[in-house]
Design a protein around this motif. Sequence first.
Motif, PDB file in Angstrom:
ATOM      1  N   LYS A 185      -8.563   1.402   0.402  1.00  0.00           N
ATOM      2  CA  LYS A 185      -7.314   0.802   0.891  1.00  0.00           C
ATOM      3  C   LYS A 185      -7.434  -0.726   0.859  1.00  0.00           C
ATOM      4  CE  LYS A 185      -6.209   1.008   5.369  1.00  0.00           C
ATOM      5  NZ  LYS A 185      -5.758   1.475   6.700  1.00  0.00           N
ATOM      6  N   TYR A 186      -8.577  -1.211   1.323  1.00  0.00           N
ATOM      7  CA  TYR A 186      -8.787  -2.662   1.423  1.00  0.00           C
ATOM      8  C   TYR A 186      -8.761  -3.336   0.046  1.00  0.00           C
ATOM      9  CZ  TYR A 186     -11.066  -7.094   2.574  1.00  0.00           C
ATOM     10  OH  TYR A 186     -11.346  -8.424   2.723  1.00  0.00           O
ATOM     11  N   VAL A 194     -19.448  -0.206   2.848  1.00  0.00           N
ATOM     12  CA  VAL A 194     -20.501  -0.209   3.861  1.00  0.00           C
ATOM     13  C   VAL A 194     -21.935  -0.167   3.318  1.00  0.00           C
ATOM     14  CG1 VAL A 194     -19.117   0.733   5.734  1.00  0.00           C
ATOM     15  CG2 VAL A 194     -20.214   2.292   4.139  1.00  0.00           C
ATOM     16  N   LEU A 249       0.832  -1.207   0.000  1.00  0.00           N
ATOM     17  CA  LEU A 249       0.000   0.000   0.000  1.00  0.00           C
ATOM     18  C   LEU A 249       0.868   1.259   0.000  1.00  0.00           C
ATOM     19  CD1 LEU A 249      -2.205  -2.080   0.765  1.00  0.00           C
ATOM     20  CD2 LEU A 249      -3.153  -0.379   2.273  1.00  0.00           C
ATOM     21  N   ILE A 250       2.054   1.115   0.568  1.00  0.00           N
ATOM     22  CA  ILE A 250       3.027   2.206   0.492  1.00  0.00           C
ATOM     23  C   ILE A 250       4.360   1.610   0.036  1.00  0.00           C
ATOM     24  CG2 ILE A 250       1.984   3.714   2.246  1.00  0.00           C
ATOM     25  CD1 ILE A 250       3.935   2.612   4.287  1.00  0.00           C
ATOM     26  N   SER A 271     -15.464   4.502   3.549  1.00  0.00           N
ATOM     27  CA  SER A 271     -15.472   3.242   4.302  1.00  0.00           C
ATOM     28  C   SER A 271     -14.079   2.620   4.397  1.00  0.00           C
ATOM     29  CB  SER A 271     -16.439   2.252   3.652  1.00  0.00           C
ATOM     30  OG  SER A 271     -16.060   2.021   2.321  1.00  0.00           O
ATOM     31  N   GLY A 272     -13.090   3.229   3.764  1.00  0.00           N
ATOM     32  CA  GLY A 272     -11.736   2.660   3.792  1.00  0.00           C
ATOM     33  C   GLY A 272     -11.564   1.540   2.783  1.00  0.00           C
ATOM     34  N   TYR A 273     -12.591   1.313   1.965  1.00  0.00           N
ATOM     35  CA  TYR A 273     -12.527   0.232   0.973  1.00  0.00           C
ATOM     36  C   TYR A 273     -11.460   0.517  -0.083  1.00  0.00           C
ATOM     37  CZ  TYR A 273     -14.151  -3.217  -2.456  1.00  0.00           C
ATOM     38  OH  TYR A 273     -14.216  -4.260  -3.347  1.00  0.00           O
ATOM     39  N   MET A 330     -13.079  -1.095  10.109  1.00  0.00           N
ATOM     40  CA  MET A 330     -13.897  -1.739   9.084  1.00  0.00           C
ATOM     41  C   MET A 330     -13.559  -1.148   7.713  1.00  0.00           C
ATOM     42  SD  MET A 330     -16.329  -3.556   8.159  1.00  0.00           S
ATOM     43  CE  MET A 330     -17.666  -3.688   7.013  1.00  0.00           C
ATOM     44  N   ASN A 331     -13.206  -1.994   6.769  1.00  0.00           N
ATOM     45  CA  ASN A 331     -12.810  -1.496   5.460  1.00  0.00           C
ATOM     46  C   ASN A 331     -13.623  -2.075   4.307  1.00  0.00           C
ATOM     47  OD1 ASN A 331      -9.616  -1.357   6.795  1.00  0.00           O
ATOM     48  ND2 ASN A 331     -10.629   0.423   5.928  1.00  0.00           N
ATOM     49  N   LEU A 332     -14.739  -2.710   4.642  1.00  0.00           N
ATOM     50  CA  LEU A 332     -15.565  -3.269   3.573  1.00  0.00           C
ATOM     51  C   LEU A 332     -16.526  -2.186   3.074  1.00  0.00           C
ATOM     52  CD1 LEU A 332     -16.220  -6.692   5.284  1.00  0.00           C
ATOM     53  CD2 LEU A 332     -14.790  -6.283   3.287  1.00  0.00           C
ATOM     54  N   TYR A 347     -17.678   7.004  -1.695  1.00  0.00           N
ATOM     55  CA  TYR A 347     -18.133   5.948  -0.786  1.00  0.00           C
ATOM     56  C   TYR A 347     -16.990   4.988  -0.439  1.00  0.00           C
ATOM     57  CZ  TYR A 347     -22.931   7.405  -1.824  1.00  0.00           C
ATOM     58  OH  TYR A 347     -24.095   8.124  -1.960  1.00  0.00           O
ATOM     59  N   PHE A 382      -1.157   4.728   0.205  1.00  0.00           N
ATOM     60  CA  PHE A 382      -2.397   4.699   1.010  1.00  0.00           C
ATOM     61  C   PHE A 382      -2.105   4.624   2.507  1.00  0.00           C
ATOM     62  CE2 PHE A 382      -3.832   3.724  -3.138  1.00  0.00           C
ATOM     63  CZ  PHE A 382      -5.127   4.189  -3.193  1.00  0.00           C
ATOM     64  N   PHE A 420      -7.918  -5.024   8.501  1.00  0.00           N
ATOM     65  CA  PHE A 420      -7.308  -3.808   9.057  1.00  0.00           C
ATOM     66  C   PHE A 420      -7.940  -3.462  10.401  1.00  0.00           C
ATOM     67  CE2 PHE A 420      -6.387  -2.903   4.449  1.00  0.00           C
ATOM     68  CZ  PHE A 420      -5.017  -2.949   4.581  1.00  0.00           C
TER      69      PHE A 420
END
Lengths: 283, 216
Positions: free
Chosen positions: B68-69, A90, A53-54, B64-66, A86-88, B60, B216, A83
């Motif tokens: 990055k994920y 939403v 990611l970095i 939600s951080g998606y 929550m990173n899915l 969006y 990221f 992570f």
Amino acid sequence: MSNLLEIKNVRKSFDDKVVLKNITFNVPPGSIVGFIGNNGAGKSTTFKTVLGLISKDAGTVKIFGEENINKHVKIKEKVGVVFDAMNLPVHLTVKQLNKVFEKMFDSWDQDNFYRLVNSFSLPMNKKIDKFSRGMSMKLSIAVALSHNAKLLILDEATGGLDPSSREEVLDELKSFVSKSNGGILLSSHIMSDVERIATHLVIIKDGEILLSEETDKVLESYAIVDVDGGKLTLINKDIIVAKRNHGSYFSVLVSDVHKLPNGITPRAISIEEISVLLTRSEK
Amino acid sequence: MRGLLLTNYYLVYRTFFVFMGVAILGSGLVFYFGDTSMYGLIAMFTIFFAAIPALEVIKYESKSGYDKYVLTLPVTRSNIVQSHYFFYFLVVIIGTLLSYGIFYVHGLVSDTPIDDGIFKSISSGTFIILNAGAIAYPLLYIFGAEKSDAITIGGAFGGLFAYFGLQSVIGYLIKQFPLPHLSQSLYVSISYTIFGVIIYILSFFISVFIYKNKEF
């Protein structure tokens, strides 16, 4: 079999600030590596570097023997990631998420996903943004465990879970390792979780690895002794891993309890104590 | 790629259908109350309304951080940019087709056939909105989704400026390479559409370059 994850001499700076200083450790098959450190110690930066990611300034990261995960997309099939938040997406429901991941992963295991969703008591048709933090984390873990991964990278994955859910999740993680001979890199501030499942310990402070050892070896050989200044000089410097000055006495972490001089008695230790002593020790 | 597209769809499909409903309703009102000079706006706004939800996808995902994920999933960074561009292109096409549909139904009801003028209005709308995306996406990748509202509006104005800016270029091309069998209005429409697609493709390659180097 070679290591699932190999991190060697990784360095990373943001502007003038060095955040990772020659980080080196491995995740062997069948292991759960507890990655411990204070906030800002460099855990998340390590994860981001491992996952591409970095960028890193120097060093190598090999996953299943391959460098540069971004160039070997198929490797990502075998890596499950959670992570610290929550990173899915939403706006989706669990059912929609299942459909998405079915198309995303060649080896998506729908039956296992729904088994975990049911076991974690997650609602199927509710949008994920209505989930509590604990429910969201459980869903992320269910996803990570449902595409036949061999390596799990979990950043504070048990944070926000109630004790009962944590136990359930830890059982699933242990079962994953024993069934698939996979490996887990798990960062956590909850030391009881680390004590319960970690086979290896890696402790990081200010971007530097202070300890990288098998948990059993640490618990067998390492010890903490509380001594005054006079007795401190009697201890072989080679076995002193860290010391902390409490004013009237020092707490000293030693790497070999058997090499302590007579008259200095170690006390019972826990991983939490070792971690606190290491991260708050003097240079 | 299919998984990424499906995620994009699930993220915004409700908003998309609501916006499409609003576009149809708005068009009806313009036809009923408005002047014929306003008909050109119908095409542009219908396509714009179709495109807005697609630009919201990045917002969006970031919230939600998606964003990055998704990089940990078995897709390349190019795939992610492709999915955004392809999804936006699809909704612009849907908006364009809906515009034709609206004018077709209006033609049936009011007994006015679809002429070259309507064709030109729709192709201009497609050009402007496609260019809005071409401007917005690289900026979204650079500045992040926090500034997405300003970037979307900026992109729309950018598309409009590109439309007027290209007028003289297209006029020059038509003079230099005349096609006698094609009406001028149709020629202009086709030229704008081709230019729109070329600019959009160029923007895609710029975005891939930006996104590949993003941290990221």
